[in-house]
Motif scaffolding. Structure first.
Motif, PDB file in Angstrom:
ATOM      1  N   GLY A 150       0.824  -1.204   0.000  1.00 45.30           N
ATOM      2  CA  GLY A 150       0.000   0.000   0.000  1.00 45.30           C
ATOM      3  C   GLY A 150       0.851   1.244   0.000  1.00 45.30           C
ATOM      4  O   GLY A 150       1.967   1.248   0.520  1.00 45.30           O
ATOM      5  N   ILE A 193      -1.034  -1.118  -4.429  1.00 49.33           N
ATOM      6  CA  ILE A 193      -2.314  -0.418  -4.278  1.00 49.33           C
ATOM      7  C   ILE A 193      -2.075   1.009  -3.803  1.00 49.33           C
ATOM      8  O   ILE A 193      -1.492   1.233  -2.743  1.00 49.33           O
ATOM      9  CB  ILE A 193      -3.220  -1.172  -3.291  1.00 49.33           C
ATOM     10  N   GLY A 194      -2.479   1.962  -4.632  1.00 48.75           N
ATOM     11  CA  GLY A 194      -2.303   3.366  -4.265  1.00 48.75           C
ATOM     12  C   GLY A 194      -0.852   3.776  -4.192  1.00 48.75           C
ATOM     13  O   GLY A 194      -0.471   4.648  -3.411  1.00 48.75           O
ATOM     14  N   ILE A 253      -3.124  -1.113  -8.796  1.00 51.46           N
ATOM     15  CA  ILE A 253      -4.426  -0.446  -8.719  1.00 51.46           C
ATOM     16  C   ILE A 253      -4.140   0.992  -8.303  1.00 51.46           C
ATOM     17  O   ILE A 253      -3.529   1.235  -7.264  1.00 51.46           O
ATOM     18  CB  ILE A 253      -5.342  -1.120  -7.670  1.00 51.46           C
ATOM     19  N   ASN A 254      -4.530   1.927  -9.162  1.00 54.86           N
ATOM     20  CA  ASN A 254      -4.282   3.332  -8.865  1.00 54.86           C
ATOM     21  C   ASN A 254      -5.273   4.162  -9.662  1.00 54.86           C
ATOM     22  O   ASN A 254      -5.525   3.869 -10.828  1.00 54.86           O
ATOM     23  CB  ASN A 254      -2.845   3.705  -9.255  1.00 54.86           C
ATOM     24  N   LYS A 255      -5.824   5.196  -9.045  1.00 61.22           N
ATOM     25  CA  LYS A 255      -6.836   5.973  -9.777  1.00 61.22           C
ATOM     26  C   LYS A 255      -6.206   6.940 -10.778  1.00 61.22           C
ATOM     27  O   LYS A 255      -6.898   7.472 -11.641  1.00 61.22           O
ATOM     28  CB  LYS A 255      -7.775   6.688  -8.805  1.00 61.22           C
ATOM     29  N   ASP A 270     -10.140   3.872  -8.210  1.00 60.10           N
ATOM     30  CA  ASP A 270      -9.914   4.191  -6.802  1.00 60.10           C
ATOM     31  C   ASP A 270      -9.874   2.873  -6.017  1.00 60.10           C
ATOM     32  O   ASP A 270     -10.744   2.020  -6.193  1.00 60.10           O
ATOM     33  CB  ASP A 270     -11.060   5.082  -6.300  1.00 60.10           C
ATOM     34  N   TYR A 271      -8.852   2.743  -5.154  1.00 62.26           N
ATOM     35  CA  TYR A 271      -8.749   1.491  -4.390  1.00 62.26           C
ATOM     36  C   TYR A 271      -9.997   1.255  -3.540  1.00 62.26           C
ATOM     37  O   TYR A 271     -10.339   0.129  -3.200  1.00 62.26           O
ATOM     38  CB  TYR A 271      -7.487   1.498  -3.512  1.00 62.26           C
ATOM     39  N   LYS A 272     -10.694   2.354  -3.177  1.00 63.03           N
ATOM     40  CA  LYS A 272     -11.874   2.225  -2.315  1.00 63.03           C
ATOM     41  C   LYS A 272     -12.981   1.433  -3.008  1.00 63.03           C
ATOM     42  O   LYS A 272     -13.819   0.827  -2.354  1.00 63.03           O
ATOM     43  CB  LYS A 272     -12.394   3.604  -1.907  1.00 63.03           C
ATOM     44  N   VAL A 280     -10.705  -2.524  -4.162  1.00 65.71           N
ATOM     45  CA  VAL A 280     -10.327  -3.552  -3.185  1.00 65.71           C
ATOM     46  C   VAL A 280     -11.546  -4.335  -2.670  1.00 65.71           C
ATOM     47  O   VAL A 280     -11.503  -5.569  -2.649  1.00 65.71           O
ATOM     48  CB  VAL A 280      -9.437  -2.969  -2.059  1.00 65.71           C
TER      49      VAL A 280
END
Lengths: 313, 285
Positions: A199, A257-258, A278-280, A297-299, A302
């Motif tokens: 992260g 992630i992020g 994973i990244n916005k 977005d990871y939100k 994930v």
């Protein structure tokens, strides 16, 4: 030709990094002995003796060695080196702590973070955050190497080396152990894990890091890593840091992630077999090296990933 | 020398801008009257700037540093910051910054002085000494200057060796405390919290000792303009590194320097389910 390896162990077990260092030693050639230094190391020595290709296991025990104090390791190892042509230590924080002290006492160079053995005196190691690979030939009578274990396969088991104890030496007179604060975890060890979930700064808080990254890691049976930004911000402990100045990993899967993917972070994970990110931010540099990229977005990503993994298992 | 000092002032004005630290320089030395008589030596290295990606030379002899922005090694900055903070706390009386390198490394020393080092010493050499030679040169200076403590970066971001500090401690037969994330000095001991495998370890070393610093120790300040100006007037001695009579011969011959294997970008997936399916297909689940 004889090679001495200082065993990498912790919490009463021999780490696989030692098996990988044996493989590097095999490529140098000659007899291979393993020094297991610490406190209460009998079980670890038994494990080391089972590694295929090992001639002998030496044990040395003292409180100072048990705490990993560099002065104690140097005063133990330097006299032993009279019988060896090379010393190999895994390039962990502890390996980096002790090996240069031993090298200087022997008046030889250290070759840091070796990723390939070309010949018994010529080695490849990364420099400039892994942006260049330098091949160096040592003119020293003895070689001291730290080995980047992610670059070597594990030596097989099946050996039965003899075990004997050696004098632990005078310890570390000027240094006193005070305390330690270790991160307790049942997860696989970061350096040797098959899957790493990391992260970055985008997580925004330690709570978020723990509630997003850690459950996903547990579902994948993965170790947890972090970018420097996440560690600096206090979202994750220092021990999680992957990168040029943290841990270098090469798992089967690295899931970032992020994490934007600064040069310094890439230096610690770009040799992973599969990289997923994973990244916005669609322009995040991590996507330039990711095998699989998800711009989201990871939100959102994930929780969906958690469900998808449940469905697939 | 004129060229060197002119260059020095220019570099002092291009200090790293990535941090937004407060300008604390004007408050320093408030404790001077009570300061312990403790001298700290801080080696500082001029390296490729942290934000620049190194490129391998086409003839494979090394990395191309021509016309590349150079800065103080970030770990050395943390080391200088720590020494200066200790001085502000009154535990340290004098901070000496030492660099080994070409004449342009005076810039690096001026930067250290703008952060708060009291004086500087450049051991000038156009060779690029390897860590063992660096440790031997520093030992020669330690023997002359007799500092109570050496604080230095855990590694330089060019060679990434992470070796010179431990080697210096070995040559001096001093205790070492590597990868420090916290340093407390009290009398003749330093209590150091170290970033180790698995977490943190705290040890106590008897001074004199060598401490190498890690990232979390502090966040170096943003040097103020008055301090940059003041730094220009601080004493900076330049000596020929070869004059120290130290064996600087490289023990490692560079055979070749190559680019690492390139990694290509793969595919973008539409959602997490597709990503999970890729993991499954690769046999990872």
């Amino acid at each position: 030709m004889a090679v001495l390896i200082i065993a990498d162990h912790g919490e009463g077990v021999l780490r696989d990094a030692t098996h990988k260092t044996v493989t590097a030693a095999t490529q140098i050639g000659g007899e291979i002995d393993i020094l297991v230094a610490g406190k209460g190391v009998d079980v670890i020595a038994d494990s080391a003796a089972k590694i295929s290709g090992v001639r002998a296991v030496l044990t040395a025990e003292s409180d100072a060695l048990g705490k990993g104090l560099a002065e104690a390791f140097a005063s133990l190892t330097v006299p032993l080196m009279a019988g060896y042509d090379a010393l190999l230590v895994s390039a962990t924080a502890q390996g980096k702590n002790i090996a240069p002290r031993i090298a200087a006492k022997l008046d030889v160079a250290q070759i840091s973070d070796v990723i390939a053995v070309v010949t018994a005196d010529t080695f490849v190691h990364p420099i400039y955050a892994g942006n260049a690979l330098e091949t160096v030939q040592s003119s020293d009578p003895k070689k001291v190497l730290t080995v980047r274990t992610s670059a070597f396969d594990s030596a097989a088991e099946g050996g039965s080396a003899k075990i004997s104890s050696v004098d632990p030496g005078p310890g570390a007179p000027g240094t006193k152990f005070v305390s330690d604060a270790m991160v307790k975890s049942d997860r696989p060890e970061l350096a040797g894990a098959k899957i790493v979930v990391s992260g970055g700064r985008a997580l925004g808080s330690a709570e978020e890091f723990q509630s997003v990254i850690e459950p996903l890691a547990d579902k994948l049976g993965a170790a947890v890593g972090a970018s420097r930004a996440a560690v600096d911000a206090g979202y994750a402990p220092n021990d999680y840091q992957v990168g040029q100045t943290g841990k270098v990993v090469a798992p089967d899967l690295y899931l970032a992630i992020g994490i934007s993917g600064a040069i310094q972070h890439l230096a610690g994970m770009k040799d992973s077999k599969i990289i997923a990110a994973i990244n916005k931010d669609p322009d995040a540099p991590i996507f330039a090296i990711a095998d699989y990229g998800l711009v989201q977005d990871y939100k959102v990503a994930v929780p969906e990933m958690m469900k998808a993994l449940d469905a697939l298992k | 020398m004129r060229w060197g000092s002119k260059n020095g002032s220019r570099a002092a004005l291009i200090l790293p801008k990535r941090r937004s630290g407060v300008m604390r320089g004007r408050n320093r030395k408030i404790n001077e009257g009570y300061a312990a008589a403790m001298k700290v030596l801080v080696p500082v290295k001029r390296v490729i700037d942290y934000n620049v990606k190194a490129r391998v030379k086409s003839d494979h002899t090394g990395v191309d540093l021509a016309n590349v922005k150079m800065s103080m090694n970030p770990f050395c900055e943390i080391a200088i910051e720590e020494a200066v903070r200790q001085q502000e706390k009154g535990t340290v009386s004098e901070v000496l910054a030492v660099s080994i390198g070409p004449i342009q490394a005076q810039d690096t020393i001026r930067t250290a002085m703008a952060i708060g080092a009291d004086r500087g010493l450049l051991l000038q050499t156009d060779a690029d000494p390897q860590p063992l030679a660096v440790a031997k040169l520093l030992k020669a200076i330690v023997d002359e200057e007799k500092p109570d403590l050496v604080i230095m970066g855990k590694q330089a971001i060019d060679g990434d060796n992470n070796a010179a500090g431990q080697m210096l401690a070995a040559l001096l037969d001093w205790p070492q405390a590597t990868f420090a994330s916290k340093i407390e000095i009290s009398g003749k001991t330093a209590t150091v919290t170290r970033e180790v495998d698995g977490g943190l370890q705290t040890i106590e070393v008897t001074l004199p000792a060598v401490i190498t610093v890690d990232l979390r120790l502090n966040e170096p300040r943003y040097a103020s303009l008055p301090n940059i100006m003041k730094a220009k007037k601080k004493p900076l001695e330049v000596r020929d590194a070869a004059s120290l009579g130290v064996d600087m011969a490289p023990r490692l011959k560079v055979v070749t320097v190559t680019e690492p294997p390139k990694r290509e970008a793969g595919v973008k997936v539409a959602d997490a389910a597709e990503l999970a399916a890729k993991f499954k297909a690769a046999g990872l689940l």
